[in-house]
Design a protein around this motif. Structure first.
Motif, PDB file in Angstrom:
ATOM      1  N   THR A  70       0.825  -1.206   0.000  1.00  0.00           N
ATOM      2  CA  THR A  70       0.000   0.000   0.000  1.00  0.00           C
ATOM      3  C   THR A  70       0.862   1.260   0.000  1.00  0.00           C
ATOM      4  O   THR A  70       0.630   2.194  -0.780  1.00  0.00           O
ATOM      5  CB  THR A  70      -0.931   0.007   1.233  1.00  0.00           C
ATOM      6  N   ILE A  71       1.870   1.285   0.868  1.00  0.00           N
ATOM      7  CA  ILE A  71       2.737   2.467   0.955  1.00  0.00           C
ATOM      8  C   ILE A  71       3.559   2.627  -0.317  1.00  0.00           C
ATOM      9  O   ILE A  71       3.659   3.730  -0.881  1.00  0.00           O
ATOM     10  CB  ILE A  71       3.642   2.371   2.190  1.00  0.00           C
ATOM     11  N   PHE A  72       4.145   1.541  -0.806  1.00  0.00           N
ATOM     12  CA  PHE A  72       4.945   1.619  -2.034  1.00  0.00           C
ATOM     13  C   PHE A  72       4.099   2.109  -3.206  1.00  0.00           C
ATOM     14  O   PHE A  72       4.519   2.979  -3.976  1.00  0.00           O
ATOM     15  CB  PHE A  72       5.527   0.247  -2.382  1.00  0.00           C
ATOM     16  N   PHE A  73       2.903   1.538  -3.353  1.00  0.00           N
ATOM     17  CA  PHE A  73       2.050   1.889  -4.487  1.00  0.00           C
ATOM     18  C   PHE A  73       1.593   3.339  -4.400  1.00  0.00           C
ATOM     19  O   PHE A  73       1.611   4.070  -5.397  1.00  0.00           O
ATOM     20  CB  PHE A  73       0.842   0.962  -4.544  1.00  0.00           C
ATOM     21  N   SER A  79       4.450   5.561  -5.364  1.00  0.00           N
ATOM     22  CA  SER A  79       4.784   5.459  -6.795  1.00  0.00           C
ATOM     23  C   SER A  79       3.784   6.235  -7.647  1.00  0.00           C
ATOM     24  O   SER A  79       4.157   6.812  -8.677  1.00  0.00           O
ATOM     25  CB  SER A  79       4.820   3.998  -7.234  1.00  0.00           C
ATOM     26  N   GLN A  80       2.526   6.269  -7.198  1.00  0.00           N
ATOM     27  CA  GLN A  80       1.494   7.010  -7.932  1.00  0.00           C
ATOM     28  C   GLN A  80       1.701   8.518  -7.802  1.00  0.00           C
ATOM     29  O   GLN A  80       1.244   9.290  -8.653  1.00  0.00           O
ATOM     30  CB  GLN A  80       0.106   6.646  -7.401  1.00  0.00           C
ATOM     31  N   MET A  81       2.381   8.936  -6.763  1.00  0.00           N
ATOM     32  CA  MET A  81       2.617  10.361  -6.551  1.00  0.00           C
ATOM     33  C   MET A  81       3.886  10.862  -7.234  1.00  0.00           C
ATOM     34  O   MET A  81       4.106  12.061  -7.344  1.00  0.00           O
ATOM     35  CB  MET A  81       2.743  10.630  -5.040  1.00  0.00           C
ATOM     36  N   GLN A  82       4.720   9.966  -7.695  1.00  0.00           N
ATOM     37  CA  GLN A  82       6.015  10.330  -8.260  1.00  0.00           C
ATOM     38  C   GLN A  82       5.846  11.163  -9.521  1.00  0.00           C
ATOM     39  O   GLN A  82       5.069  10.825 -10.406  1.00  0.00           O
ATOM     40  CB  GLN A  82       6.805   9.058  -8.577  1.00  0.00           C
ATOM     41  N   ILE A 128      13.221   2.803  -6.318  1.00  0.00           N
ATOM     42  CA  ILE A 128      13.627   1.437  -5.989  1.00  0.00           C
ATOM     43  C   ILE A 128      12.417   0.591  -5.612  1.00  0.00           C
ATOM     44  O   ILE A 128      12.225  -0.527  -6.119  1.00  0.00           O
ATOM     45  CB  ILE A 128      14.649   1.443  -4.835  1.00  0.00           C
ATOM     46  N   TYR A 129      11.564   1.119  -4.745  1.00  0.00           N
ATOM     47  CA  TYR A 129      10.422   0.321  -4.288  1.00  0.00           C
ATOM     48  C   TYR A 129       9.352   0.177  -5.363  1.00  0.00           C
ATOM     49  O   TYR A 129       8.632  -0.821  -5.389  1.00  0.00           O
ATOM     50  CB  TYR A 129       9.861   0.913  -3.000  1.00  0.00           C
ATOM     51  N   THR A 130       9.268   1.159  -6.248  1.00  0.00           N
ATOM     52  CA  THR A 130       8.359   1.013  -7.385  1.00  0.00           C
ATOM     53  C   THR A 130       8.817  -0.133  -8.272  1.00  0.00           C
ATOM     54  O   THR A 130       8.019  -0.958  -8.730  1.00  0.00           O
ATOM     55  CB  THR A 130       8.304   2.320  -8.200  1.00  0.00           C
ATOM     56  N   SER A 149       8.227  -5.806 -10.126  1.00  0.00           N
ATOM     57  CA  SER A 149       9.176  -6.800 -10.628  1.00  0.00           C
ATOM     58  C   SER A 149       8.592  -8.200 -10.785  1.00  0.00           C
ATOM     59  O   SER A 149       9.103  -9.010 -11.545  1.00  0.00           O
ATOM     60  CB  SER A 149      10.376  -6.892  -9.681  1.00  0.00           C
ATOM     61  N   GLY A 150       7.521  -8.488 -10.045  1.00  0.00           N
ATOM     62  CA  GLY A 150       7.029  -9.861  -9.992  1.00  0.00           C
ATOM     63  C   GLY A 150       7.630 -10.639  -8.838  1.00  0.00           C
ATOM     64  O   GLY A 150       7.282 -11.799  -8.615  1.00  0.00           O
ATOM     65  N   TYR A 151       8.549 -10.001  -8.094  1.00  0.00           N
ATOM     66  CA  TYR A 151       9.201 -10.656  -6.960  1.00  0.00           C
ATOM     67  C   TYR A 151       8.795 -10.013  -5.631  1.00  0.00           C
ATOM     68  O   TYR A 151       9.504 -10.163  -4.633  1.00  0.00           O
ATOM     69  CB  TYR A 151      10.725 -10.568  -7.094  1.00  0.00           C
ATOM     70  N   PHE A 152       7.696  -9.303  -5.610  1.00  0.00           N
ATOM     71  CA  PHE A 152       7.371  -8.528  -4.416  1.00  0.00           C
ATOM     72  C   PHE A 152       7.196  -9.421  -3.189  1.00  0.00           C
ATOM     73  O   PHE A 152       7.727  -9.118  -2.109  1.00  0.00           O
ATOM     74  CB  PHE A 152       6.104  -7.690  -4.645  1.00  0.00           C
ATOM     75  N   GLU A 153       6.472 -10.521  -3.306  1.00  0.00           N
ATOM     76  CA  GLU A 153       6.308 -11.401  -2.145  1.00  0.00           C
ATOM     77  C   GLU A 153       7.650 -11.978  -1.715  1.00  0.00           C
ATOM     78  O   GLU A 153       7.955 -12.047  -0.517  1.00  0.00           O
ATOM     79  CB  GLU A 153       5.334 -12.538  -2.441  1.00  0.00           C
TER      80      GLU A 153
END
Length: 345
Positions: free
Chosen positions: A258-261, A264-267, A282-284, A289-293
């Protein structure tokens, strides 16, 4: 005959020098090995022998200072680190300044520590360790603004040292900048996921996203353009109702997403600073990446046994994530499920 005597003397002198140096180096290596095992007093005895063999050895002198620092014998730590500084021994000059400043700080002579480190910056130039130690001294002196400034400089110079990110996270937290603190704890754990201090750091980070903040608190006002009230409200609605590590892990992953997304939407191009130029990109990228979990399991292995179990049971995903990260990111996978079966939460 006189010429022959001179030649013999020169040969003897050269052989003595070549013999003394390796002996001194060998003693120093033995001392360093003992120091690394926590046997500081034993290490010092070897450095003393090294100095007898080679009284001008700045390496032995510096190592003496470092071991005395670990023994909290600050007078001797100051004595030997000052010798290296006064000798202007360039290979260990920055390290000697760090030992001396740490001894001063631990003696609660923070003004002297700060003055010394600023002198070191003028003499040695911008060095990661000098800025880090300045950040630490200012933090101890409760000057959070200057602590943040120097820790940011340390990170700009070298993004691979975990300690700067860890201290930066604590300073940001004490400055009520909890979202940026959360991101800094994340990055520390990315660099150092499974040590004793990793577990403590994860606990601090988890407290950030489970904290109960009173209404109208300054901690809910905008932070660098971030609507913290909105993010806080989102986090409150998803917190686990029971204290079970599986649900706690699930909440951590969801809160991070939630925080990362949101960030990223505010960037955009108008936003500047470490938050927007370093953390958010980096966090975006990790989020997309498909490797978030896999990433979330990785940074939580020291805290959640279920994450360590997952990590051990999903080696294909782990290898894929490590390869992706070591290659400098930039590539994605369509779905993590392509890498084998997930274990249950």
């Amino acid at each position: 005959m006189r010429l022959l005597v001179i030649i013999i003397i020169l040969l003897f002198s050269c052989s003595t020098i070549s013999y003394t140096q390796p002996t001194s180096d060998k003693l120093i290596r033995k001392g360093v090995s003992l120091h690394d095992k926590g046997r500081y007093q034993d290490a010092i005895s070897y450095y003393q022998q090294a100095l007898k063999a080679n009284p001008s050895s700045m390496s032995a002198t510096y190592e003496m200072a470092l071991s005395y620092l670990h023994l909290k014998d600050y007078d001797n730590a100051l004595k030997y680190s000052t010798k290296v500084i006064n000798a202007n021994f360039k290979p260990l000059l920055v390290d000697a300044y760090c030992v001396k400043s740490t001894a001063l700080a631990d003696m609660n002579k923070l003004d002297q520590s700060v003055k010394l480190l600023n002198e070191a910056l003028e003499r040695c130039g911008d060095e990661y360790l000098l800025h880090y130690n300045l950040g630490l001294s200012y933090f101890k002196a409760k000057n959070l603004k200057l602590s943040i400034f120097h820790l940011q400089k340390a990170i700009e110079i070298d993004t691979t040292h975990p300690s700067a990110f860890l201290l930066y996270a604590y300073v940001l937290s004490d400055s009520d900048r909890w979202i940026q603190s959360f991101l800094s704890f994340h990055f520390f754990l990315l660099l150092e996921p499974n040590t004793d201090r990793s577990k403590d750091a994860f606990g601090e980070m988890y407290d950030i996203i489970t904290q109960k903040i009173p209404a109208n608190s300054p901690r809910l006002t905008p932070e660098d353009g971030i609507d913290r009230q909105k993010i806080y409200d989102q986090l409150r609605t998803m917190q686990p109702k029971v204290e079970d590590q599986r649900f706690q892990y699930a909440y951590f992953e969801q809160a991070s997403r939630t925080i990362f997304f949101t960030l990223s939407q505010m960037q955009n191009d108008t936003r500047k600073g470490m938050l927007w130029d370093f953390y958010v990109p980096i966090y975006t990228e990790i989020l997309e990446s498909g490797y978030f979990e896999t990433y979330c399991r990785y940074v939580s292995v020291s805290y959640f046994p279920v994450s360590l179990e997952w990590w051990n049971n999903n080696t294909a995903k782990v290898d894929g994530f490590i390869s992706w990260f070591e290659d400098g990111q930039g590539s994605t996978v369509d779905n993590e499920d392509d890498f084998g079966d997930d274990s249950d939460l």
